[in-house]
Design a protein around this motif. Sequence first.
Motif, PDB file in Angstrom:
ATOM      1  N   GLY A  35     -23.506   4.869  -0.160  1.00  0.00           N
ATOM      2  CA  GLY A  35     -22.662   6.063  -0.284  1.00  0.00           C
ATOM      3  C   GLY A  35     -22.017   6.421   1.043  1.00  0.00           C
ATOM      4  O   GLY A  35     -20.806   6.662   1.114  1.00  0.00           O
ATOM      5  N   TRP A  36     -22.822   6.410   2.092  1.00  0.00           N
ATOM      6  CA  TRP A  36     -22.271   6.702   3.421  1.00  0.00           C
ATOM      7  C   TRP A  36     -21.226   5.678   3.837  1.00  0.00           C
ATOM      8  O   TRP A  36     -20.224   6.016   4.458  1.00  0.00           O
ATOM      9  N   LEU A  37     -21.482   4.410   3.479  1.00  0.00           N
ATOM     10  CA  LEU A  37     -20.510   3.363   3.826  1.00  0.00           C
ATOM     11  C   LEU A  37     -19.146   3.644   3.212  1.00  0.00           C
ATOM     12  O   LEU A  37     -18.117   3.440   3.838  1.00  0.00           O
ATOM     13  N   PHE A  38     -19.172   4.127   1.953  1.00  0.00           N
ATOM     14  CA  PHE A  38     -17.899   4.410   1.284  1.00  0.00           C
ATOM     15  C   PHE A  38     -17.150   5.561   1.950  1.00  0.00           C
ATOM     16  O   PHE A  38     -15.930   5.515   2.081  1.00  0.00           O
ATOM     17  N   VAL A  39     -17.865   6.590   2.338  1.00  0.00           N
ATOM     18  CA  VAL A  39     -17.146   7.765   2.837  1.00  0.00           C
ATOM     19  C   VAL A  39     -16.891   7.725   4.339  1.00  0.00           C
ATOM     20  O   VAL A  39     -16.045   8.462   4.843  1.00  0.00           O
ATOM     21  N   SER A  40     -17.604   6.839   5.061  1.00  0.00           N
ATOM     22  CA  SER A  40     -17.495   6.933   6.521  1.00  0.00           C
ATOM     23  C   SER A  40     -16.113   6.576   7.092  1.00  0.00           C
ATOM     24  O   SER A  40     -15.703   7.210   8.074  1.00  0.00           O
ATOM     25  N   PRO A  41     -15.361   5.609   6.528  1.00  0.00           N
ATOM     26  CA  PRO A  41     -14.038   5.371   7.138  1.00  0.00           C
ATOM     27  C   PRO A  41     -13.173   6.625   7.139  1.00  0.00           C
ATOM     28  O   PRO A  41     -12.543   6.962   8.134  1.00  0.00           O
ATOM     29  N   PHE A  42     -13.196   7.343   5.995  1.00  0.00           N
ATOM     30  CA  PHE A  42     -12.395   8.562   5.956  1.00  0.00           C
ATOM     31  C   PHE A  42     -12.955   9.608   6.908  1.00  0.00           C
ATOM     32  O   PHE A  42     -12.198  10.271   7.623  1.00  0.00           O
ATOM     33  N   LEU A  43     -14.277   9.734   6.926  1.00  0.00           N
ATOM     34  CA  LEU A  43     -14.871  10.755   7.796  1.00  0.00           C
ATOM     35  C   LEU A  43     -14.516  10.510   9.260  1.00  0.00           C
ATOM     36  O   LEU A  43     -14.303  11.451  10.024  1.00  0.00           O
ATOM     37  N   LEU A  44     -14.417   9.235   9.627  1.00  0.00           N
ATOM     38  CA  LEU A  44     -14.045   8.900  11.002  1.00  0.00           C
ATOM     39  C   LEU A  44     -12.655   9.451  11.327  1.00  0.00           C
ATOM     40  O   LEU A  44     -12.456  10.139  12.345  1.00  0.00           O
ATOM     41  N   ILE A  45     -11.695   9.147  10.437  1.00  0.00           N
ATOM     42  CA  ILE A  45     -10.337   9.662  10.626  1.00  0.00           C
ATOM     43  C   ILE A  45     -10.333  11.195  10.601  1.00  0.00           C
ATOM     44  O   ILE A  45      -9.650  11.857  11.383  1.00  0.00           O
TER      45      ILE A  45
ATOM     46  N   PHE B   1      10.042   2.810   6.738  1.00  0.00           N
ATOM     47  CA  PHE B   1       9.261   1.975   5.825  1.00  0.00           C
ATOM     48  C   PHE B   1       7.907   1.640   6.427  1.00  0.00           C
ATOM     49  O   PHE B   1       6.871   1.769   5.778  1.00  0.00           O
ATOM     50  N   LEU B   2       7.921   1.213   7.681  1.00  0.00           N
ATOM     51  CA  LEU B   2       6.678   0.812   8.336  1.00  0.00           C
ATOM     52  C   LEU B   2       5.686   1.976   8.355  1.00  0.00           C
ATOM     53  O   LEU B   2       4.536   1.837   7.942  1.00  0.00           O
ATOM     54  N   TYR B   3       6.149   3.147   8.818  1.00  0.00           N
ATOM     55  CA  TYR B   3       5.240   4.295   8.941  1.00  0.00           C
ATOM     56  C   TYR B   3       4.746   4.738   7.573  1.00  0.00           C
ATOM     57  O   TYR B   3       3.560   5.009   7.377  1.00  0.00           O
ATOM     58  N   ALA B   4       5.681   4.847   6.615  1.00  0.00           N
ATOM     59  CA  ALA B   4       5.301   5.362   5.298  1.00  0.00           C
ATOM     60  C   ALA B   4       4.367   4.376   4.606  1.00  0.00           C
ATOM     61  O   ALA B   4       3.394   4.772   3.957  1.00  0.00           O
ATOM     62  N   PHE B   5       4.646   3.077   4.775  1.00  0.00           N
ATOM     63  CA  PHE B   5       3.842   2.079   4.080  1.00  0.00           C
ATOM     64  C   PHE B   5       2.440   1.999   4.684  1.00  0.00           C
ATOM     65  O   PHE B   5       1.446   2.119   3.978  1.00  0.00           O
ATOM     66  N   THR B   6       2.358   1.823   6.005  1.00  0.00           N
ATOM     67  CA  THR B   6       1.029   1.699   6.621  1.00  0.00           C
ATOM     68  C   THR B   6       0.255   3.010   6.504  1.00  0.00           C
ATOM     69  O   THR B   6      -0.919   3.014   6.129  1.00  0.00           O
ATOM     70  N   GLY B   7       0.927   4.121   6.807  1.00  0.00           N
ATOM     71  CA  GLY B   7       0.264   5.421   6.710  1.00  0.00           C
ATOM     72  C   GLY B   7      -0.158   5.717   5.281  1.00  0.00           C
ATOM     73  O   GLY B   7      -1.292   6.126   5.018  1.00  0.00           O
ATOM     74  N   GLY B   8       0.753   5.487   4.330  1.00  0.00           N
ATOM     75  CA  GLY B   8       0.485   5.817   2.929  1.00  0.00           C
ATOM     76  C   GLY B   8      -0.586   4.918   2.328  1.00  0.00           C
ATOM     77  O   GLY B   8      -1.526   5.405   1.688  1.00  0.00           O
ATOM     78  N   VAL B   9      -0.466   3.599   2.552  1.00  0.00           N
ATOM     79  CA  VAL B   9      -1.462   2.672   1.989  1.00  0.00           C
ATOM     80  C   VAL B   9      -2.821   2.917   2.640  1.00  0.00           C
ATOM     81  O   VAL B   9      -3.853   2.986   1.957  1.00  0.00           O
ATOM     82  N   GLY B  10      -2.813   3.102   3.955  1.00  0.00           N
ATOM     83  CA  GLY B  10      -4.072   3.354   4.660  1.00  0.00           C
ATOM     84  C   GLY B  10      -4.747   4.615   4.151  1.00  0.00           C
ATOM     85  O   GLY B  10      -5.944   4.613   3.841  1.00  0.00           O
ATOM     86  N   ALA B  11      -3.975   5.697   4.041  1.00  0.00           N
ATOM     87  CA  ALA B  11      -4.551   6.964   3.564  1.00  0.00           C
ATOM     88  C   ALA B  11      -5.101   6.799   2.158  1.00  0.00           C
ATOM     89  O   ALA B  11      -6.158   7.349   1.825  1.00  0.00           O
ATOM     90  N   THR B  12      -4.405   6.012   1.335  1.00  0.00           N
ATOM     91  CA  THR B  12      -4.858   5.816  -0.045  1.00  0.00           C
ATOM     92  C   THR B  12      -6.166   5.045  -0.084  1.00  0.00           C
ATOM     93  O   THR B  12      -7.087   5.402  -0.821  1.00  0.00           O
ATOM     94  N   ILE B  13      -6.246   3.977   0.720  1.00  0.00           N
ATOM     95  CA  ILE B  13      -7.487   3.190   0.737  1.00  0.00           C
ATOM     96  C   ILE B  13      -8.669   4.061   1.160  1.00  0.00           C
ATOM     97  O   ILE B  13      -9.724   4.073   0.518  1.00  0.00           O
ATOM     98  N   LEU B  14      -8.470   4.831   2.225  1.00  0.00           N
ATOM     99  CA  LEU B  14      -9.556   5.695   2.688  1.00  0.00           C
ATOM    100  C   LEU B  14      -9.940   6.713   1.611  1.00  0.00           C
ATOM    101  O   LEU B  14     -11.123   7.006   1.410  1.00  0.00           O
ATOM    102  N   ALA B  15      -8.914   7.246   0.910  1.00  0.00           N
ATOM    103  CA  ALA B  15      -9.186   8.256  -0.116  1.00  0.00           C
ATOM    104  C   ALA B  15      -9.931   7.653  -1.301  1.00  0.00           C
ATOM    105  O   ALA B  15     -10.838   8.277  -1.860  1.00  0.00           O
TER     106      ALA B  15
END
Lengths: 312, 304
Positions: free
Chosen positions: A29-39, B98-112
């Motif tokens: 669970g922590w592994l999943f949330v930690s990348p976002f928490l870092l940012i 494109f670069l900013y929106a793509f990297t920022g947007g895809v990155g934010a989505t993956i983290l989310a």
Amino acid sequence: METTTSPARAKAGSAQHPGTVARRRQRVGWLFVSPFLLIFVIFLVVPLGYAFYMSLFTSTLAAGKSFTGADNYIKAFTDPIFLEGMARVGFFALVMIPLQIGIALLAALVLDTLATKLSKASRLLIFAPYAIPVVIGALMWGFLYSPRFGPATTIFEVFGMQAPEFLSANLIFGSLVNIVTWQWSGYYMIVIYAALRSIDASIYEAARVDGATGTQIALRIKVPMISSSMVMVLIFAIIGTLQFFTEPVVLRNIAPGAIDAAFTPNMYAYALAFQYSQFNYASTIAFSLGILVFIGSYIFLYFTRKQSGLEK
Amino acid sequence: MSAVTDKPSVRKSRSSRDHTERGVGDNRRIGSHVLLGILAIYFILPLWWLLVSSTKSTSSLFSSAPLWFDNPADFVDNVQGLFTHQGGIYWTWLGNSFLYAFTGGVGATILAILAGYGFAKYRFRGRGVAFGFILGSVMVPLTALVVPTFLLLSNVGLINTPWAVILPSLLSPFGVYLMRVYTQDAIPDEMLEAARIDGSGEFRTFFRIALPMLKPAIVTVLLLSVVATWNNFFLPLAMLSDPQLLPVTVGLNNWTKLSNAGAGGEQVWNLITSGAFISILPLLISFLFLQRYWQGGLAIGSVK
């Protein structure tokens, strides 16, 4: 909530002891949330903390950096420029938010009762401005307001009148309200519309059997049922309005007399930091704005917590 | 858990149903259509103006009818102008956007996606506190972070690099909130338990089973974060000074500033209108093509 406290030692493939599994899951669970928490920590917690830290100091060329405690806050909350900016965005919020949400709700309720090609097309057209960058939207309206380029002169001439000066100090408030309403109503409409679509239509049948009219169904059934969407949309409108920046900055290019460099608190913070290099005071303004918006939204959320989808 | 998750909040659109049975009389329907028509004209008129204006030379921008075409062939001249003015920097700006929106947007989505899934499907210590902080931060105006972020990044020498725009754009607390709520509704715990009993590892389960089920929410969060980065003006305005690094929004604003200042060689009104028109096409087209995803997705977390 589990009570496990020891560091997870379990390895995949070890005996499936229930406690071990639970501990391993905790770690996953922590592994999943930690990348976002870092940012989250680097780009939200740390900047906020840093802004607060900066706000406690004052730098001058002569004396260098010195700790001045709450002085910057006392200065900010007695600074007529900052207070005027806050009052201005507060007034913008009072006018703009009901207007945007009102149009959005009306359009969404009407769309919900129709399923024609025409209504689908207008739904997309009303939403289209959301896909336009705010800068481009403001640039376009700047052209449209302009007596040199815009259609206003031509249109008013047809009626033998003189076009109003949209970019004058008197009318700039309304001109900005118009841009923001144009830009955001469609987005709010789609959120409200999507919420309306997910209500089970059989409820309306029951109401109609009881003799309810279309308007009654809309106001007594539909609106209460989507109250969590309404609260969410209102929160976003509050946050968005109080951090007003892009539209006035863009219009300032063509109407410098009507919009000064400290028109909104964000513009003031920007000018302090990047034109006057007063980073400590700029941090104070930014931090104060952030806190005020947070408190404002929180109070709103507190009073609407029964309706909100954000409580958890 | 809150009541938000009582039932799936995103259901199949009922658009196939006959809405006339909702009892709307013909008169009401005409009135409703007139109202929608007026709204549609108001919301689309500026875009029509931009389309028309992007085909005009600077002189006809001033002289011809504002809402109708003058000489559409001028559009070709304008596009050529965009390739030559300041060495075709407009296309660099568009590429940067494109670069900013793509990297920022895809990155934010993956983290989310990762964080939303983690919060929804795992019980771990500190979960409630961490999620509480994230939820609270939805209300922090991100523009208030620009000045301190600028100061922090200038300490590590990242100012005036693409990272100064991309990295802060990865932050999307609202995206995490949406993904969590959606994951809770869309993926039953029983399904994950079944996968575990079958011997599937946690990450394998996530990639093979969960991810495909989250598609509508992923498209929605992706669109929202791409739009947020593409739209962002304050952040690149503060972080970037090298003209070669600007996104198209800041670049076009600079051209307007120069044109308004009235410097003879810098009056490029025709390039501003055609450049603005070209720059809005990618997002307009993506929204049009992905509408069945985001329209449903936007209701996530908002229905009881």
